[in-house]
Design a protein around this motif. Structure first.
Motif, short mmCIF file in Angstrom:
data_model
loop_
_atom_site.label_atom_id
_atom_site.label_comp_id
_atom_site.label_asym_id
_atom_site.label_seq_id
_atom_site.Cartn_x
_atom_site.Cartn_y
_atom_site.Cartn_z
N TYR A 66 -3.39 4.40 -2.67
CA TYR A 66 -2.24 3.72 -3.16
C TYR A 66 -1.01 4.32 -2.92
O TYR A 66 0.18 4.11 -2.73
CB TYR A 66 -2.51 3.34 -4.65
CG TYR A 66 -1.42 2.48 -5.22
CD1 TYR A 66 -1.34 1.16 -4.94
CD2 TYR A 66 -0.64 3.05 -6.03
CE1 TYR A 66 -0.41 0.34 -5.59
CE2 TYR A 66 0.43 2.55 -6.63
CZ TYR A 66 0.59 0.98 -6.39
OH TYR A 66 1.47 0.27 -7.11
N GLN A 67 -0.98 5.77 -3.18
CA GLN A 67 0.13 6.69 -3.57
C GLN A 67 0.37 7.03 -1.86
O GLN A 67 1.96 7.13 -1.76
CB GLN A 67 -0.05 7.87 -4.01
CG GLN A 67 -0.49 7.65 -5.45
CD GLN A 67 -1.04 9.01 -6.06
OE1 GLN A 67 -1.37 9.99 -5.55
NE2 GLN A 67 -1.18 9.13 -7.38
N THR A 68 -0.14 7.19 -0.92
CA THR A 68 0.36 7.56 0.30
C THR A 68 0.37 6.59 1.47
O THR A 68 0.97 7.03 2.36
CB THR A 68 -0.58 8.68 0.79
OG1 THR A 68 -1.94 8.18 1.23
CG2 THR A 68 -0.48 9.90 -0.30
N SER A 69 -0.21 5.34 1.28
CA SER A 69 -0.41 4.33 2.55
C SER A 69 0.38 3.13 1.84
O SER A 69 0.02 2.39 1.19
CB SER A 69 -1.53 4.14 2.63
OG SER A 69 -1.86 3.13 3.47
N PRO A 70 1.68 2.81 2.57
CA PRO A 70 2.37 1.68 2.32
C PRO A 70 1.48 0.45 2.58
O PRO A 70 1.55 -0.68 1.71
CB PRO A 70 3.38 1.78 2.92
CG PRO A 70 3.80 3.34 3.26
CD PRO A 70 2.49 3.73 3.41
N ARG A 71 0.75 0.56 3.61
CA ARG A 71 -0.08 -0.60 4.16
C ARG A 71 -1.31 -1.04 3.00
O ARG A 71 -1.32 -2.19 2.80
CB ARG A 71 -0.86 -0.24 5.43
CG ARG A 71 0.12 -0.20 6.82
CD ARG A 71 -0.51 0.29 8.12
NE ARG A 71 -1.23 -0.80 8.35
CZ ARG A 71 -2.78 -0.63 8.39
NH1 ARG A 71 -3.13 0.90 8.11
NH2 ARG A 71 -3.71 -1.44 8.91
N HIS A 72 -1.53 0.06 2.40
CA HIS A 72 -2.93 -0.06 1.31
C HIS A 72 -2.15 -0.67 0.15
O HIS A 72 -2.66 -1.58 -0.35
CB HIS A 72 -3.51 1.15 1.16
CG HIS A 72 -4.53 1.44 2.24
ND1 HIS A 72 -4.44 2.23 3.18
CD2 HIS A 72 -6.22 1.41 1.89
CE1 HIS A 72 -5.35 2.37 3.86
NE2 HIS A 72 -6.41 2.03 2.99
N ARG A 73 -1.02 -0.25 -0.18
CA ARG A 73 -0.37 -0.56 -1.33
C ARG A 73 0.29 -2.08 -0.99
O ARG A 73 -0.04 -2.91 -2.08
CB ARG A 73 0.91 0.25 -1.64
CG ARG A 73 1.63 0.12 -2.84
CD ARG A 73 2.27 1.37 -3.33
NE ARG A 73 3.39 1.66 -2.29
CZ ARG A 73 3.45 2.84 -1.69
NH1 ARG A 73 2.37 3.79 -1.62
NH2 ARG A 73 4.34 3.31 -0.48
N GLN A 74 0.64 -2.39 -0.10
CA GLN A 74 1.03 -3.61 0.13
C GLN A 74 0.04 -4.91 0.25
O GLN A 74 0.00 -5.84 -0.48
CB GLN A 74 1.67 -3.82 1.60
CG GLN A 74 2.22 -5.35 1.84
CD GLN A 74 3.16 -5.42 3.33
OE1 GLN A 74 3.03 -4.41 3.89
NE2 GLN A 74 3.31 -6.78 3.51
N LEU A 75 -1.10 -4.53 0.73
CA LEU A 75 -2.34 -5.19 0.81
C LEU A 75 -2.84 -5.54 -0.77
O LEU A 75 -3.41 -6.67 -1.00
CB LEU A 75 -3.40 -4.61 1.52
CG LEU A 75 -4.95 -5.51 1.59
CD1 LEU A 75 -4.52 -6.88 2.34
CD2 LEU A 75 -5.87 -5.01 2.49
N PHE A 76 -2.94 -4.60 -1.49
CA PHE A 76 -3.39 -4.50 -2.87
C PHE A 76 -2.49 -5.29 -3.72
O PHE A 76 -2.84 -6.18 -4.61
CB PHE A 76 -3.36 -3.30 -3.43
CG PHE A 76 -3.41 -3.16 -4.74
CD1 PHE A 76 -4.72 -3.26 -5.73
CD2 PHE A 76 -2.30 -2.69 -5.78
CE1 PHE A 76 -4.94 -3.35 -6.76
CE2 PHE A 76 -2.60 -2.64 -7.15
CZ PHE A 76 -3.76 -2.97 -7.92
N GLU A 77 -1.08 -5.34 -3.64
CA GLU A 77 -0.25 -5.96 -4.42
C GLU A 77 -0.26 -7.62 -4.12
O GLU A 77 -0.20 -8.27 -4.96
CB GLU A 77 1.04 -5.41 -4.25
CG GLU A 77 1.55 -4.07 -4.85
CD GLU A 77 2.85 -3.38 -4.58
OE1 GLU A 77 3.45 -3.75 -3.73
OE2 GLU A 77 2.98 -2.25 -5.08
N GLU A 78 -0.29 -7.83 -2.77
CA GLU A 78 -0.63 -9.20 -2.13
C GLU A 78 -1.89 -9.49 -2.74
O GLU A 78 -1.76 -11.01 -3.23
CB GLU A 78 -0.51 -9.31 -0.69
CG GLU A 78 1.20 -9.03 -0.08
CD GLU A 78 0.92 -9.11 1.38
OE1 GLU A 78 -0.32 -9.14 1.93
OE2 GLU A 78 2.09 -8.97 1.81
#
Length: 650
Positions: A566-578
């Motif tokens: 979550y902290q280091t990967s924008p792709r993971h963070r975006q998928l999680f938030e969507e």
């Protein structure tokens, strides 16, 4: 290869036991001639063999060796069908060789096959470890029984079989560990067995007997104790009496050996709920928490199990299981979580806001010996902090079938059959009178190379999976995906992370677990555990398991989602938030999303077994059809909720 003709067999050692005879040959040994049909059951006639004697040079195995003055008493059975010979050769091993002899019965001389000591082999390499685990198991059980006799004298000052079986229940996890150690280390001494059992304190609830809260909950715990003993004893009898059939249904030694017998025992008990209630009620009437001991309740359960066990019913259930099983290729396991107050038992471990009125979050689990009584199903208390420490604490009651040791974190997969997996989930859910909460479904990864832990799956895959098993429902007048709208699998305390799936290594032998850290990566098997699923009576986990298999094989998803991701990967963070945004306000799945999801599953299932499907085309088609129906039902739920909300506004 020439066909073996029917033959008479002379037995003089472990095969004189009817249960061993049946486990090896799949035939019944009877001692009344009218009960023998010479097809499935054979009459055991007393017989004497001349010019041989029995020896046991290792103090364990019996060998027949020539002796001009000797004689051996045993049984002669037959004629047995020729196909039994292969099973006999495998069971006896290479330290024995086949001979044809004459034995004397009351009716006269009878020709019979005899397995005698292979003297050349014994002289050349005495001490050869037998490869047949059943023979080792039989002799090990005899050693454990002898140790229990002495333990019984010292711990409960009695000498009767019923009390000894109750004692075995209360030392069940220690006995399990002794058996595991024997097979891992190639043997265990009589002294080690005896000392292990004598040094293991007899479980009792004396610490809490005067505690008011414990007194108020005692009957609930004792009810669980008696029911668990009933299960344990029924499972043991099924495992003993139907060993031959179970061995032929087993997927192999890499899997937990008690999976099918556990399912059968649960099915037998779940078909008789009123009888179970009566038995438990009678026990709680006959015995008293403040005056009797835990071993007394366990003894009562052992006696009750003998009274209700019915082999004919087992046979019917076994045929049902046999007719429905459909082996796959990917080994699977499952953990089930139960809590009468849901996730509050984790959020509020001191029960200040909400308290479980039935078990108080299983805070007395260890006092009532339930950690050892539930070992066959991997029972323990999980507070999401430390499941291995045996101390009073509140948490989920968790079952982890196939767990060989909670303390050593050892386990085996339970099956490669999605139908059998679903059966265990629901039979266990029915058996325990506790509110079901969630389940973790584990799958051994097809590739055992270092997995790509950061692989992502498309949003449509996650949405479909949560629509299927993430518990969609109405909360505060609106539709949500409950597993996404609460803190059950999402943590935000120090850093954001999510318990959707996790990749780790699983070990099945303690020698793996004891290796130094820099060698551990060479041991064990990579397993992916999906943690997002709700445990529910209304859910069919068979097609869901098929879906997860197809996705794992086709997309090779990584862990989702750690705090680091979550902290280091924008792709993971975006998928999680969507995903989270959709979960708190779910919309319909588009036809394109559903078709892409089903196509992804199908492509994976078509290459499950070395590039080919492991299941029939019809079964794969049925699974996809069930998934399509379930996703369609979710869309109807979304439309119904939207219509209801619109009606309220107007």
């Amino acid at each position: 290869m020439s066909r073996v003709r029917p033959f008479n067999l002379f037995v003089y050692g472990t095969l004189m036991s009817p249960s061993v005879f049946r486990a090896v040959l799949g035939k019944r040994m009877v001692f009344v001639s009218s009960e023998a049909d010479n097809v499935e059951s054979f009459y055991a006639r007393d017989a004497v063999l001349s010019n041989y004697k029995k020896i046991t040079p290792d103090g364990t195995y019996l060998y027949a060796v020539p002796d001009p003055q000797g004689r051996i008493r045993g049984y002669v059975l037959g004629p047995l069908p020729g196909e039994c010979m292969a099973a006999l050769r495998q069971y006896e091993g290479r330290n024995y060789t086949k001979r044809t002899v004459e034995v004397q019965t009351r009716e006269g001389s009878v020709g019979a096959v005899l397995f005698v000591a292979n003297l050349k082999q014994l002289e050349h390499s005495f001490g050869y470890a037998f490869r047949d685990p059943l023979k080792q198991e039989i002799l090990l059980e005899a050693k454990i029984e002898a140790a229990l006799v002495e333990t019984e004298r010292q711990q409960i000052h009695s000498e009767d079989k019923l009390s000894r079986r109750a004692l075995g229940e209360l030392h069940g996890s220690k006995i399990r560990d002794l058996i595991r150690h024997h097979f891992e280390a190639g043997g265990i001494s009589d002294y080690a067995i005896k000392r292990t059992l004598l040094d293991d304190p007899l479980r009792d609830y004396g610490r809490i007997v005067t505690e008011p809260r414990a007194q108020a909950l005692a009957n609930n715990y004792l009810s669980m104790v008696v029911r668990q003993v009933l299960f344990n004893q029924i499972e043991e009898m099924v495992h003993r009496d139907f060993r031959y059939e179970l061995d032929h249904l087993s997927p192999g030694e890499l899997f937990y050996e008690r999976t099918i017998s556990s399912v059968l025992a649960l099915r037998l008990l779940n078909t008789q709920p009123r009888l179970l209630d009566v038995l438990v009620g009678d026990c709680l009437t006959d015995l008293d928490f403040s005056q009797d001991h835990l071993v007394d309740f366990v003894r009562w359960g052992v006696l009750a199990a003998d009274a209700i066990y019915e082999p004919r019913q087992v046979k019917r259930e076994l045929e049902l299981v046999r007719s429905h099983m459909g082996r796959g290729y990917i080994p699977m396991g499952v953990e089930l979580e139960f809590s009468n107050i849901g996730h509050e038992v984790i959020r509020d471990p001191d029960a200040r806001q909400k308290c479980d009125p039935q078990y108080d979050g299983f805070v007395y689990f260890y006092d009532f010996g339930l950690d050892t009584l539930t070992w066959k199903l991997g029972g323990h208390v999980d507070d999401h902090r430390d499941k291995a420490v045996a101390r009073p604490r509140r948490g989920f009651f968790e079952l982890a079938l196939g767990n060989l040791s909670i303390e050593a974190n050892l386990s085996k997969p339970i099956t490669d059959d999605p139908w059998l997996l679903n059966q265990f989930i629901h039979e266990a859910r029915r058996f325990y009178e506790i509110r079901p909460h969630s389940l973790h479904l584990s799958m051994q990864m097809k590739s055992q190379h270092q997995p790509a832990r950061d692989n992502l799956v498309p949003l449509y895959v996650l949405k479909c999976l949560f629509a299927l098993a993430g518990d969609p429902g109405m909360e505060a007048g609106r539709l949500v995906i409950r597993r996404l709208s609460t803190e059950e699998i999402i943590r935000c305390e120090r850093s954001v992370h999510m318990l959707f799936s996790d990749i780790s290594k699983r070990h099945s032998a303690s020698e793996d677990a004891l290796l130094v850290d820099d060698r551990r990566d060479q041991q064990g098997r990579f397993v992916q555990q999906f943690k997002f699923l709700r445990l529910s009576a209304s859910m069919n986990y068979e097609p869901i398991a098929m879906a997860l298999k197809g996705i794992q094989i086709n997309l090779r998803p990584g862990t989702f989602m750690t705090a680091r991701q979550y902290q280091t990967s924008p792709r993971h963070r975006q998928l999680f938030e969507e995903l989270l945004e959709w979960g708190v306000r779910p919309t319909e799945l588009s036809q394109n999303e559903i078709e892409n999801f089903l196509s992804t599953v199908h492509e994976g299932l078509m290459v499950e077994r070395r590039g080919r499907p492991a299941h029939s085309g019809a079964y794969i088609s049925w699974s996809l059809s069930e998934l399509r129906k379930a996703l369609g039902a979710f869309n109807r739920l979304v439309r119904t909720a939207a219509a209801g909300a619109a009606a309220q506004v107007s």
